[in-house]
Motif scaffolding. Structure first.
Motif, PDB file in Angstrom:
ATOM      1  N   ARG A   6     -55.283  71.695 -75.952  1.00  0.00           N
ATOM      2  CA  ARG A   6     -53.874  71.694 -75.007  1.00  0.00           C
ATOM      3  C   ARG A   6     -52.427  71.721 -76.065  1.00  0.00           C
ATOM      4  NH1 ARG A   6     -55.098  68.591 -69.887  1.00  0.00           N
ATOM      5  NH2 ARG A   6     -52.527  69.244 -69.471  1.00  0.00           N
ATOM      6  N   VAL A   7     -52.586  70.694 -76.740  1.00  0.00           N
ATOM      7  CA  VAL A   7     -51.549  70.349 -77.509  1.00  0.00           C
ATOM      8  C   VAL A   7     -50.909  71.409 -78.256  1.00  0.00           C
ATOM      9  CG1 VAL A   7     -50.266  68.709 -78.287  1.00  0.00           C
ATOM     10  CG2 VAL A   7     -51.591  67.713 -77.548  1.00  0.00           C
ATOM     11  N   ARG A   8     -49.700  71.906 -78.463  1.00  0.00           N
ATOM     12  CA  ARG A   8     -48.989  73.220 -79.542  1.00  0.00           C
ATOM     13  C   ARG A   8     -48.247  72.707 -79.410  1.00  0.00           C
ATOM     14  NH1 ARG A   8     -46.274  77.249 -75.842  1.00  0.00           N
ATOM     15  NH2 ARG A   8     -46.442  78.164 -77.775  1.00  0.00           N
ATOM     16  N   TYR A   9     -46.916  73.448 -80.474  1.00  0.00           N
ATOM     17  CA  TYR A   9     -45.048  72.707 -80.843  1.00  0.00           C
ATOM     18  C   TYR A   9     -44.461  73.680 -79.768  1.00  0.00           C
ATOM     19  CZ  TYR A   9     -47.190  71.076 -85.184  1.00  0.00           C
ATOM     20  OH  TYR A   9     -47.795  70.754 -86.595  1.00  0.00           O
ATOM     21  N   CYS A  10     -43.398  72.276 -79.499  1.00  0.00           N
ATOM     22  CA  CYS A  10     -42.673  73.568 -78.838  1.00  0.00           C
ATOM     23  C   CYS A  10     -41.648  74.102 -79.327  1.00  0.00           C
ATOM     24  CB  CYS A  10     -41.944  72.083 -78.291  1.00  0.00           C
ATOM     25  SG  CYS A  10     -39.677  72.578 -77.792  1.00  0.00           S
ATOM     26  N   TYR A  65     -39.909  72.174 -81.644  1.00  0.00           N
ATOM     27  CA  TYR A  65     -41.603  72.099 -82.891  1.00  0.00           C
ATOM     28  C   TYR A  65     -41.606  70.434 -82.764  1.00  0.00           C
ATOM     29  CZ  TYR A  65     -40.000  76.347 -83.978  1.00  0.00           C
ATOM     30  OH  TYR A  65     -39.096  77.408 -84.839  1.00  0.00           O
ATOM     31  N   GLY A  66     -41.847  69.916 -81.593  1.00  0.00           N
ATOM     32  CA  GLY A  66     -43.105  68.506 -81.226  1.00  0.00           C
ATOM     33  C   GLY A  66     -43.298  69.192 -80.947  1.00  0.00           C
ATOM     34  N   LEU A  67     -44.154  67.948 -79.956  1.00  0.00           N
ATOM     35  CA  LEU A  67     -45.192  67.904 -79.540  1.00  0.00           C
ATOM     36  C   LEU A  67     -45.611  68.726 -78.165  1.00  0.00           C
ATOM     37  CD1 LEU A  67     -47.491  65.529 -81.047  1.00  0.00           C
ATOM     38  CD2 LEU A  67     -47.710  68.061 -81.163  1.00  0.00           C
ATOM     39  N   VAL A  72     -32.079  65.927 -86.089  1.00  0.00           N
ATOM     40  CA  VAL A  72     -33.444  65.967 -87.064  1.00  0.00           C
ATOM     41  C   VAL A  72     -34.058  65.524 -87.563  1.00  0.00           C
ATOM     42  CG1 VAL A  72     -33.322  67.834 -88.924  1.00  0.00           C
ATOM     43  CG2 VAL A  72     -31.783  68.034 -87.033  1.00  0.00           C
ATOM     44  N   VAL A  73     -35.261  65.779 -87.404  1.00  0.00           N
ATOM     45  CA  VAL A  73     -36.393  64.465 -88.171  1.00  0.00           C
ATOM     46  C   VAL A  73     -37.418  65.093 -88.334  1.00  0.00           C
ATOM     47  CG1 VAL A  73     -35.451  62.869 -86.169  1.00  0.00           C
ATOM     48  CG2 VAL A  73     -37.864  64.815 -86.187  1.00  0.00           C
ATOM     49  N   GLU A  74     -37.986  64.716 -89.349  1.00  0.00           N
ATOM     50  CA  GLU A  74     -38.841  65.072 -90.657  1.00  0.00           C
ATOM     51  C   GLU A  74     -40.100  65.289 -90.329  1.00  0.00           C
ATOM     52  OE1 GLU A  74     -39.720  62.728 -94.685  1.00  0.00           O
ATOM     53  OE2 GLU A  74     -37.379  62.541 -94.286  1.00  0.00           O
ATOM     54  N   ASN A  75     -40.149  64.429 -88.938  1.00  0.00           N
ATOM     55  CA  ASN A  75     -41.565  65.261 -88.527  1.00  0.00           C
ATOM     56  C   ASN A  75     -42.087  64.348 -87.428  1.00  0.00           C
ATOM     57  OD1 ASN A  75     -42.360  62.120 -88.471  1.00  0.00           O
ATOM     58  ND2 ASN A  75     -42.649  62.120 -90.366  1.00  0.00           N
ATOM     59  N   VAL A  76     -42.975  64.811 -86.165  1.00  0.00           N
ATOM     60  CA  VAL A  76     -43.275  64.141 -84.746  1.00  0.00           C
ATOM     61  C   VAL A  76     -42.845  62.557 -84.814  1.00  0.00           C
ATOM     62  CG1 VAL A  76     -44.776  64.366 -82.943  1.00  0.00           C
ATOM     63  CG2 VAL A  76     -44.325  66.115 -83.909  1.00  0.00           C
TER      64      VAL A  76
END
Length: 199
Positions: free
Chosen positions: A53-57, A61-63, A84-88
């Motif tokens: 169910r979970v994907r990238y926006c 590009y968040g969850l 702007v961040v490196e990861n979720v």
């Protein structure tokens, strides 16, 4: 005595997870073996459901479980500012402070030539497209204060330098609350002095 094949496989799968060494993988495996079958199945089903169910926006590009995440689809958020961040994980660290009401952009990495990661390997092109199409007025760079994070921040600031009407800022760095000056490294202390605020 040789471990059972099923146990070896589960230990091997757990050991692939970040920050999980062989001993921790073994502890997790034996814990699952010792739990009731219903609990083990709930864990397995939760993993499969999250993966399904979970994907990238499509925007940040968040969850998300939809095309747009809850933050990108919230009309109350300030769409003129993007962090702007490196990861979720960094995305949620900033969001959980409750102090930022703008939008996010997750790069999914940082520039690191040693690791073979260049500007084309992270979501920089997508960031530039958002800036030109969404009317973003401020880009707040919140990459980690590591060598790759600093390189990425510098690269982004140079890319955005000549774009009119876009302000670029970097999150402040310095001494953590409760920290003692004598234990701070020179770079952290220098950044804290450079980024000082008036009282």
């Amino acid at each position: 005595m040789k471990q059972l094949q099923a146990i070896q496989r589960l230990v091997g799968e757990f050991a692939k997870l970040p920050s999980i060494g062989r001993k921790t993988a073994q502890r997790l495996t034996y814990h699952i073996i010792d739990t009731p079958s219903s609990e083990a199945m709930q864990l397995a089903e939760a993993i499969v459901e999250a993966k399904r169910r979970v994907r990238y926006c499509d925007k940040c590009y968040g969850l998300s479980e939809a095309e747009l995440c809850e933050i990108c689809s919230d009309p109350q958020r300030d769409g003129s500012k993007v962090c702007v961040v490196e990861n979720v994980r960094d995305y949620w660290a900033v969001e959980n402070t409750g102090s930022f009401r703008g939008l996010y952009h997750v790069l999914h990495g940082a520039i690191s030539p040693i690791d073979g990661i260049g500007a084309d390997d992270i979501k920089l092109r997508e960031l530039l497209q958002r800036i030109s199409s969404e009317g973003i007025k401020e880009v707040i760079i919140a990459t980690s204060p590591t060598v790759p994070g600093e390189a990425t921040a510098l690269y982004i600031s140079k890319l955005l330098k000549n774009i009119p009407d876009v302000e670029v800022s970097r999150i402040a760095k310095g001494i953590p609350i409760g920290g003692e000056l004598e234990y701070a490294d020179e770079v952290t202390l220098a950044r804290a002095i450079e980024g000082r605020n008036r009282l």
